[in-house]
Design an enzyme around this catalytic site. Structure first.
Site, PDB file in Angstrom:
ATOM      1  N   THR A   1       0.827  -1.205   0.000  1.00 39.27           N
ATOM      2  CA  THR A   1       0.000   0.000   0.000  1.00 39.27           C
ATOM      3  C   THR A   1       0.863   1.257   0.000  1.00 39.27           C
ATOM      4  O   THR A   1       1.984   1.246   0.498  1.00 39.27           O
ATOM      5  CB  THR A   1      -0.959   0.023   1.218  1.00 39.27           C
ATOM      6  OG1 THR A   1      -1.748   1.212   1.156  1.00 39.27           O
ATOM      7  CG2 THR A   1      -0.224  -0.019   2.546  1.00 39.27           C
ATOM      8  N   ARG A   2       0.300   2.329  -0.586  1.00 33.37           N
ATOM      9  CA  ARG A   2       0.964   3.648  -0.522  1.00 33.37           C
ATOM     10  C   ARG A   2       0.014   4.659   0.108  1.00 33.37           C
ATOM     11  O   ARG A   2       0.240   5.853   0.059  1.00 33.37           O
ATOM     12  CB  ARG A   2       1.388   4.133  -1.914  1.00 33.37           C
ATOM     13  CG  ARG A   2       0.400   3.922  -3.027  1.00 33.37           C
ATOM     14  CD  ARG A   2       0.787   4.668  -4.293  1.00 33.37           C
ATOM     15  NE  ARG A   2       0.060   5.898  -4.374  1.00 33.37           N
ATOM     16  CZ  ARG A   2      -1.083   6.060  -5.041  1.00 33.37           C
ATOM     17  NH1 ARG A   2      -1.630   5.056  -5.705  1.00 33.37           N
ATOM     18  NH2 ARG A   2      -1.689   7.229  -5.052  1.00 33.37           N
TER      19      ARG A   2
ATOM     20  N   ALA B   1       6.558  38.527 -11.455  1.00 31.90           N
ATOM     21  CA  ALA B   1       6.486  37.108 -11.846  1.00 31.90           C
ATOM     22  C   ALA B   1       6.006  36.957 -13.289  1.00 31.90           C
ATOM     23  O   ALA B   1       4.925  36.421 -13.540  1.00 31.90           O
ATOM     24  CB  ALA B   1       5.602  36.330 -10.881  1.00 31.90           C
TER      25      ALA B   1
ATOM     26  N   ARG C   1      15.206  36.551 -12.965  1.00 34.27           N
ATOM     27  CA  ARG C   1      13.803  36.673 -12.531  1.00 34.27           C
ATOM     28  C   ARG C   1      13.292  35.310 -12.054  1.00 34.27           C
ATOM     29  O   ARG C   1      12.574  35.223 -11.063  1.00 34.27           O
ATOM     30  CB  ARG C   1      12.931  37.172 -13.686  1.00 34.27           C
ATOM     31  CG  ARG C   1      13.130  38.632 -14.046  1.00 34.27           C
ATOM     32  CD  ARG C   1      12.187  38.964 -15.206  1.00 34.27           C
ATOM     33  NE  ARG C   1      12.497  40.201 -15.878  1.00 34.27           N
ATOM     34  CZ  ARG C   1      11.869  41.371 -15.664  1.00 34.27           C
ATOM     35  NH1 ARG C   1      10.921  41.454 -14.758  1.00 34.27           N
ATOM     36  NH2 ARG C   1      12.185  42.442 -16.353  1.00 34.27           N
TER      37      ARG C   1
ATOM     38  N   HIS D   1      -7.686   1.937   6.072  1.00 31.91           N
ATOM     39  CA  HIS D   1      -8.960   2.118   6.766  1.00 31.91           C
ATOM     40  C   HIS D   1      -9.628   0.745   6.934  1.00 31.91           C
ATOM     41  O   HIS D   1      -9.009  -0.273   6.646  1.00 31.91           O
ATOM     42  CB  HIS D   1      -9.842   3.079   5.961  1.00 31.91           C
ATOM     43  CG  HIS D   1      -9.170   4.391   5.696  1.00 31.91           C
ATOM     44  ND1 HIS D   1      -8.940   5.309   6.682  1.00 31.91           N
ATOM     45  CD2 HIS D   1      -8.630   4.914   4.556  1.00 31.91           C
ATOM     46  CE1 HIS D   1      -8.307   6.361   6.173  1.00 31.91           C
ATOM     47  NE2 HIS D   1      -8.097   6.136   4.886  1.00 31.91           N
TER      48      HIS D   1
ATOM     49  N   LYS E   1       6.644  55.488 -10.519  1.00 31.88           N
ATOM     50  CA  LYS E   1       8.077  55.568 -10.177  1.00 31.88           C
ATOM     51  C   LYS E   1       8.902  56.155 -11.321  1.00 31.88           C
ATOM     52  O   LYS E   1      10.136  56.184 -11.247  1.00 31.88           O
ATOM     53  CB  LYS E   1       8.609  54.176  -9.846  1.00 31.88           C
ATOM     54  CG  LYS E   1       7.914  53.496  -8.680  1.00 31.88           C
ATOM     55  CD  LYS E   1       8.509  52.102  -8.476  1.00 31.88           C
ATOM     56  CE  LYS E   1       7.701  51.277  -7.496  1.00 31.88           C
ATOM     57  NZ  LYS E   1       8.083  49.855  -7.528  1.00 31.88           N
TER      58      LYS E   1
ATOM     59  N   ARG F   1      13.554  42.107  -3.339  1.00 28.35           N
ATOM     60  CA  ARG F   1      14.786  42.447  -4.079  1.00 28.35           C
ATOM     61  C   ARG F   1      15.800  43.143  -3.170  1.00 28.35           C
ATOM     62  O   ARG F   1      16.997  43.058  -3.406  1.00 28.35           O
ATOM     63  CB  ARG F   1      14.445  43.284  -5.309  1.00 28.35           C
ATOM     64  CG  ARG F   1      13.879  42.395  -6.405  1.00 28.35           C
ATOM     65  CD  ARG F   1      13.980  43.008  -7.765  1.00 28.35           C
ATOM     66  NE  ARG F   1      13.631  42.004  -8.785  1.00 28.35           N
ATOM     67  CZ  ARG F   1      14.507  41.349  -9.514  1.00 28.35           C
ATOM     68  NH1 ARG F   1      15.794  41.536  -9.328  1.00 28.35           N
ATOM     69  NH2 ARG F   1      14.107  40.470 -10.412  1.00 28.35           N
TER      70      ARG F   1
ATOM     71  N   ARG G   1      -7.594  -3.708  -6.850  1.00 30.69           N
ATOM     72  CA  ARG G   1      -8.027  -2.918  -8.007  1.00 30.69           C
ATOM     73  C   ARG G   1      -6.948  -1.880  -8.331  1.00 30.69           C
ATOM     74  O   ARG G   1      -6.410  -1.253  -7.440  1.00 30.69           O
ATOM     75  CB  ARG G   1      -9.324  -2.208  -7.602  1.00 30.69           C
ATOM     76  CG  ARG G   1     -10.044  -1.540  -8.704  1.00 30.69           C
ATOM     77  CD  ARG G   1     -11.328  -0.927  -8.171  1.00 30.69           C
ATOM     78  NE  ARG G   1     -12.053  -0.282  -9.250  1.00 30.69           N
ATOM     79  CZ  ARG G   1     -11.749   0.922  -9.710  1.00 30.69           C
ATOM     80  NH1 ARG G   1     -10.765   1.605  -9.186  1.00 30.69           N
ATOM     81  NH2 ARG G   1     -12.440   1.446 -10.708  1.00 30.69           N
ATOM     82  N   ASP G   2      -6.629  -1.740  -9.614  1.00 28.83           N
ATOM     83  CA  ASP G   2      -5.742  -0.665 -10.081  1.00 28.83           C
ATOM     84  C   ASP G   2      -4.405  -0.651  -9.338  1.00 28.83           C
ATOM     85  O   ASP G   2      -3.952   0.396  -8.878  1.00 28.83           O
ATOM     86  CB  ASP G   2      -6.475   0.676  -9.907  1.00 28.83           C
ATOM     87  CG  ASP G   2      -5.880   1.758 -10.806  1.00 28.83           C
ATOM     88  OD1 ASP G   2      -5.219   1.398 -11.796  1.00 28.83           O
ATOM     89  OD2 ASP G   2      -6.065   2.946 -10.507  1.00 28.83           O
ATOM     90  N   HIS G   3      -3.791  -1.800  -9.224  1.00 29.43           N
ATOM     91  CA  HIS G   3      -2.536  -1.930  -8.471  1.00 29.43           C
ATOM     92  C   HIS G   3      -1.449  -1.039  -9.082  1.00 29.43           C
ATOM     93  O   HIS G   3      -1.181  -1.100 -10.284  1.00 29.43           O
ATOM     94  CB  HIS G   3      -2.091  -3.400  -8.491  1.00 29.43           C
ATOM     95  CG  HIS G   3      -0.946  -3.679  -7.567  1.00 29.43           C
ATOM     96  ND1 HIS G   3      -1.124  -4.254  -6.339  1.00 29.43           N
ATOM     97  CD2 HIS G   3       0.382  -3.440  -7.687  1.00 29.43           C
ATOM     98  CE1 HIS G   3       0.053  -4.366  -5.744  1.00 29.43           C
ATOM     99  NE2 HIS G   3       0.976  -3.869  -6.545  1.00 29.43           N
TER     100      HIS G   3
END
Ligand code: PPS
Length: 571
Positions: free
Chosen positions: A198-199, A478, A451, A203, A515, A437, A292-294
């Site tokens: 398991t990862r 950004a 940047r 439960h 500015k 900055r 399921r979906d191993h």
């Protein structure tokens, strides 16, 4: 040329650790040899190579093994092995290693863990590898993404002499090597053991499933969670470790044990299931649960799953005899409220009312603070998850502004700062463009490279603030999408991330020119000025877009507050 890496499958365990005298000699010799700092995945692979978890491998694969593994799931000598185990390095390191014939493998602290005697060095076609191993070249698949974006250009193959295993300071008692687990089974008198991979946190459904599997196989149980590398976004292994310790106490005494596996998963579905079975056999088990979906990577961007839910079971069934470990296949378990019991979904009639909670729904319930019922999990497990996944109103978050110089970012950020401090108790840090900055990035200019460094630094500080439950407001220009995306990815792992685009048009910013920088940029006095002589990549993934032309800063800040309330970060 492939090396003599191969031993036949069987009970034999490869132990690549040398004795202490040889280890000291190797460390001394290594002073005159090239060395490489191992990446997290290499470290995981190395640990299982050295301790025999990857028996019969005796090192990182040479080219002949690699090619046959990709094409046919077999080593060059025909032994079943479905996953390439390779050491990727840059060209310079590869050339030095080839010239010296050996290379020292070190952890990030510089501790030498092993010596690789190099037999092969080649440039792999990682796209072809992705297609062969994962059946896809779509980088949304984590295994493919790693190959295409995170892999250096040369693979080094050869045999290993192990000096020491990678050091772990957490859950020391649970980190059992194949030899230690085999000894533990023998000491308990367990001749038949079924392993559960398991990862995820466990439960009630998992406990019911594993108990049924143990009964079916007439075996004892090894809960064997992967704690090396799993799917990005998974619950961290520290939280899971505490969960497993709670869960193991729910089994009748002396029927089940838990041990941690330092495996780096590739999310390779069916092939990976075969690999998992081989690894578990090396750890001494006789049976292996495949549900399921191993080891599934989920779906691509269009929502199409990479593998069918029971593909792994089908592939493993083809190899059961050769593997020498028996598969215990399982369908998904569902809860039947009428009988307060769990059953495999194919054993319940269509008219019976059943309940289940998906991983996504569980995450949503944790985020909203909604009830998680006792039929689904144990109170102590839920409490553990709630501690590390508090509801959103208690999580940290980052509000990341982006926009042109003079767009109003700083003013709105100030207004937001004041409103947040007024109405909620988390500490708030404002990382304004100019302030950063001055304090963090004073040596940087405005080239794309600089940047990007600046935005990455801001993202790092914001991610730490978010991780510790605070609020970060960032307000740089950004201008580039990629560092913004990386920040989102990094910060979302710790809490909330809200990208706010202050979309004031360039003409308005230039007209305001508070500015006087636009005038200087037009005159060529300031170079690389965003919007004038440098690009601004408009975000396509903004969570909030502020058209500041018709809004006061207070109104703009309130728009963000409203969004945070709607998302549950503020109450
Ligand atoms: S970036 O691109 O996000 O790293 O820029 P940032 O750290 O936000 O810095 C922007 C502030 O630096 C001033 N300035 C410039 N901006 C853009 N381009 C050039 N060439 C430039 N030179 C100096 C400018 O005042 C920016 O502040 P704001 O508050 O955005 O106006």
């Amino acid at each position: 040329m492939s090396t003599n890496l191969i031993q036949p499958h069987g009970g034999a365990l490869t132990n690549l650790l040398v004795d202490s005298v040889t280890a000291e000699e190797l460390k001394t010799t290594s002073r005159d040899l090239p060395s490489v700092t191992l990446q997290p995945r290499h470290l995981c692979d190395l640990e299982l190579l050295l301790n025999g978890g990857f028996s019969p491998l005796a090192g990182f694969m040479g080219q002949a093994d690699y090619e046959r593994v990709c094409a046919e799931m077999r080593l060059a000598n025909g032994t079943l092995w479905p996953m390439p185990i390779t050491l990727d390095v840059d060209e310079q390191t590869a050339a030095a290693a080839q010239e010296a014939g050996r290379i020292a493998l070190r952890d990030v602290e510089g501790v030498m863990l092993a010596m690789l005697t190099v037999s092969d060095a080649w440039q792999p076609d990682t796209t072809a590898e992705a297609q062969a191993v994962f059946g896809s070249t779509n980088p949304h698949h984590p295994g493919v993404g790693h190959l295409l974006h995170n892999t250096e250009s040369v693979y080094l193959g050869g045999t290993l002499q192990g000096i020491q295993l990678p050091v772990h300071h957490d859950f020391v008692d649970l980190r059992l090597t194949p030899a230690q687990l085999r000894a533990a089974f023998a000491a308990q008198g367990w001749s038949r053991v079924v392993a559960f991979q398991t990862r995820n946190p466990m439960h009630r459904a998992h406990v019911e499933l594993t108990q049924r599997a143990a009964k079916e196989a007439d075996a004892n149980l090894l809960i064997h969670p992967v704690v090396g590398m799993t799917k990005p976004g998974d619950v961290d292994h520290y939280t899971r470790g505490r969960v497993y310790q709670h869960v193991i106490a729910r089994y009748p005494s002396n029927t089940a044990i838990v041990a941690m596996l330092p495996l780096a998963m590739r999310m390779g579905g069916p092939r990976e299931a075969v690999w998992h079975a081989i690894i578990r056999k090396n750890h001494g088990v006789s049976h292996f649960i495949v549900g399921r979906d191993h080891a599934g990577p989920g779906a691509d961007a269009a929502g199409n799953p990479f593998y069918g839910p029971y593909d792994a079971q089908e592939m493993l069934a083809d190899f059961t005899e050769e593997l020498g470990v028996a598969m215990v296949p399982f369908k998904m378990m569902v809860y039947v409220p009428d009988t307060n019991s769990y059953h495999p979904v194919d054993e319940v009639s269509e008219t019976t009312t059943t309940l289940s909670i998906s991983g996504t729904e569980l995450r949503d319930r944790l985020a909203s603070g909604e009830d998680i019922p006792e039929w689904f999990s144990y109170p102590e497990v839920v409490a553990e998850l709630r501690r590390t996944h508090p509801q959103r109103s208690k999580q940290g978050f980052t509000v990341f502004f982006t926009g042109l110089s003079g767009s109003g970012k700083s003013t709105i950020a100030q207004a937001l700062l004041a409103k947040l401090l007024e109405q909620q108790p988390r500490p708030v840090t404002l990382l304004d463009g100019d302030v950063v900055r001055t304090n963090l990035s004073s040596e940087l200019g405005f080239s794309k490279e600089h940047r990007d460094i600046n935005i990455t630094r801001i993202g790092y500080v914001a991610s730490e603030i978010t991780k510790h439950g605070g609020i970060a407001i960032c307000a740089p220009i950004a201008p580039y999408a990629e560092p913004r995306r990386k920040n989102r990815e990094a910060i979302s792992g710790y809490g909330g991330y809200v990208l706010v685009h202050v979309s004031t048009p360039l003409e308005v910013c230039e007209q305001r020119d508070r500015k006087g920088l636009y005038a200087k940029a037009r005159a060529g006095i300031i170079k690389e000025f965003t919007g004038i002589s440098d690009p601004y990549e408009e975000p396509t993934d903004a969570d909030v877009v502020l058209p500041t032309v018709d809004q006061t800063p207070g109104e703009a800040a309130q728009t963000i507050i409203d969004y945070l309330v709607a998302q549950g970060y503020l109450q």
